[in-house]
Design an enzyme around this catalytic site. Structure first.
Site, PDB file in Angstrom:
ATOM      1  NE  ARG A 196      -1.182   2.449   2.936  1.00  0.00           N
ATOM      2  CZ  ARG A 196      -0.590   3.518   3.424  1.00  0.00           C
ATOM      3  NH1 ARG A 196      -0.473   4.625   2.714  1.00  0.00           N
ATOM      4  NH2 ARG A 196      -0.081   3.492   4.646  1.00  0.00           N
ATOM      5  CG  ASP A 197       3.689   4.039   2.973  1.00  0.00           C
ATOM      6  OD1 ASP A 197       3.675   4.961   2.138  1.00  0.00           O
ATOM      7  OD2 ASP A 197       4.246   4.146   4.077  1.00  0.00           O
ATOM      8  CB  CYS A 252       7.128  10.615   1.002  1.00  0.00           C
ATOM      9  SG  CYS A 252       5.403  10.357   1.303  1.00  0.00           S
ATOM     10  CG  ASN A 283       7.672   3.153   4.417  1.00  0.00           C
ATOM     11  OD1 ASN A 283       7.244   3.679   5.438  1.00  0.00           O
ATOM     12  ND2 ASN A 283       6.979   3.107   3.284  1.00  0.00           N
TER      13      ASN A 283
END
Lengths: 324, 324
Positions: free
Chosen positions: A29-30, A254, A263
């Site tokens: 997801r992220d 990001c 991450n």
């Protein structure tokens, strides 16, 4: 495994570390929502398969936000149909509102995640709502999800700092966390959204929160933008935190530029945990295979250090045996 | 800065951190000796100038090993003439034997570094000597250097693990360290040569060593191959260690492949230290400039995370202002 069998799990300066830590995987997801190119649904399913094969048990697979906002994840329903259910694995998805929750329910998800920012400016920029409005929305979704028999996880972002406001007051973090926990979320993931956290600050934040919230309700979502994710995570482990969010290969979160980190990489976290005798139920070699698949799908190298070391070591061995 | 002025320096789970930590920069030596291409001497001097400009005070600039072994550093004398002396900065160099020490003295160095491996197999492979032979040689160099009015630093490699032998017994590490300290070295740098260390192990190693050796004599030389360098360093800081070895941009430290990490990046270390209110005397922005120079000289991106984040952020700003 108890302390007797595992000489590395005994107390010292670090204190008694948890015997077992859950990794909450956010890569699909992220990670993928930050890619410019939308991956085919079958490729996403292939990555999720590899994560499950590595022993990951909690995976955030997609987001039920409007496809207008994040076209990369517009295939949420189709993806969930493709991956199906897996014994002992909980798939979850981001849910921004009641409509998203309805979609998540219809897709058969058992867990939803709501998200709030600890900074007014970030909240406005990110979802065009004040913190109070976002909190009201998250509470509404949480109550409805619990009513539908789902469990709900909460994300609080910009806890270690905001790109627009700078430092975020710890008292505000505590206040928002208490409201989310009171609403009924089973776990709150504290996010260092821009990767500016350092260990003393992590200690301060946890110290303030643990006066009000049981440690088992907290997870850490650290970004490795400036290399401090594992050092911050270590402070959390030493305080009793038993869930770390991480992303395969460090995908997403990001990053500022290709090659920059976002991450915390799942492999880096698992390597450190296993090295300290903390169980995760995850197979590190298979995680490297999943990281390799992630690199292949997005078409570039990821920032995870363990992954690059493992792939480099393999290449070296291969070229050595090719010479002999 | 004392505790009162610096709210982040107060005790908590991490304990009382040192007020000030020295960074011992190994980029010009450990970094450049691992490059396939030999840099022109003036380029090395340019990098050292940038490190001095950033406020670095302890820099290992080269090695007086035989040019047959490490042709990349054959210009040691010329380099030292080029960089000259700098107020308040101590330059040092690796010295493998009395001949190397003689060259270092003639070049006007005040500090030499000797090196030993804690693993027999690594010692044999690396310098074709047993540990006992290497220790005898290091003691001989140390005595001669002290006699000549120089100070001597010691490196102990493979403390966290050996690529050939696996785990290295802590008792052997303690024994070698005591012998080196007894010989008169002012500081012993403990090396995680292959980057396999995790924090609990760091705690065990330091716990064993601190029974015999004062903490101010110890430095940590952590490799970030698997992302754990700062987490390990944090354990050291919490135990009172006040010197961290680091390399600009993470240059060197035997990375497995381009893109893989080796040495702890100086910027990552300084960012974490400053974030915890620990002084270093180093300017982080100028360190990024030095990292940019290092990348330019070697012609590729380095693995340091802070560096990539800072350069990425600058690019983003530049493209934003170009649009307006």
């Amino acid at each position: 495994m108890d302390t007797k069998e595992n000489p590395r799990a005994r107390p010292g300066w670090l204190g008694q570390l948890p015997k077992r830590v859950d990794v909450y995987e956010v890569g699909p997801r992220d990670g993928l929502q930050n890619e410019l190119r939308t991956l085919p649904t079958r490729d996403k399913a292939r990555l999720i398969d590899a994560l499950v094969a590595a022993g990951e048990k909690r995976i955030e697979v997609t987001s039920f936000v409007s496809p207008k906002w994040i076209p990369q994840l517009a295939d949420a329903e189709e993806l969930l149909r493709l991956v199906g259910r897996r014994e002992g694995v909980v798939f979850s998805a981001l849910v921004p509102n009641l409509k998203g929750l309805q979609r998540a329910r219809e897709a058969g998800l058992e867990e939803a995640a709501v998200f709030i920012s600890a900074s007014e400016a970030h909240s406005k920029k990110n979802i065009n709502k004040s913190i109070a409005e976002a909190l009201a929305g998250a509470r509404e979704v949480t109550v409805a999800a619990l009513h539908a028999g789902m469990r709900v996880r909460g994300y609080l972002s910009t806890v270690w700092g905001c790109p627009y406001e700078g430092e975020v007051p710890v008292a505000r973090v505590v206040d928002i966390c208490r409201q989310l926990v009171d609403a009924g979320i089973y776990q709150l993931s504290l996010g260092d959204t821009i990767g500016v956290g350092t260990p003393r600050q992590t200690e301060e934040i946890l110290e303030a929160l643990l006066k009000h919230i049981p440690v088992e309700k907290l997870a850490l979502h650290m970004h490795d933008t400036r290399g401090t994710a594992l050092a911050n995570a270590l402070v959390g482990l030493s305080a009793g935190v038993t869930t770390l969010d991480a992303s395969i290969g460090g995908l997403g979160g990001c990053p500022y530029a290709p090659g920059a980190a976002g991450n915390l990489a799942t492999e880096d976290a698992v390597f450190m945990l296993h090295g300290m005798g903390v169980e995760t139920g995850i197979n590190l070699d298979k995680l490297v295979e999943a990281g390799e698949i992630a690199q292949e799908l997005i078409g570039r190298k990821l920032a995870g250090k363990y992954l690059q070391a493992a792939l480099g070591e393999r290449e070296k061995k291969a070229s050595r045996s090719a010479r002999t």
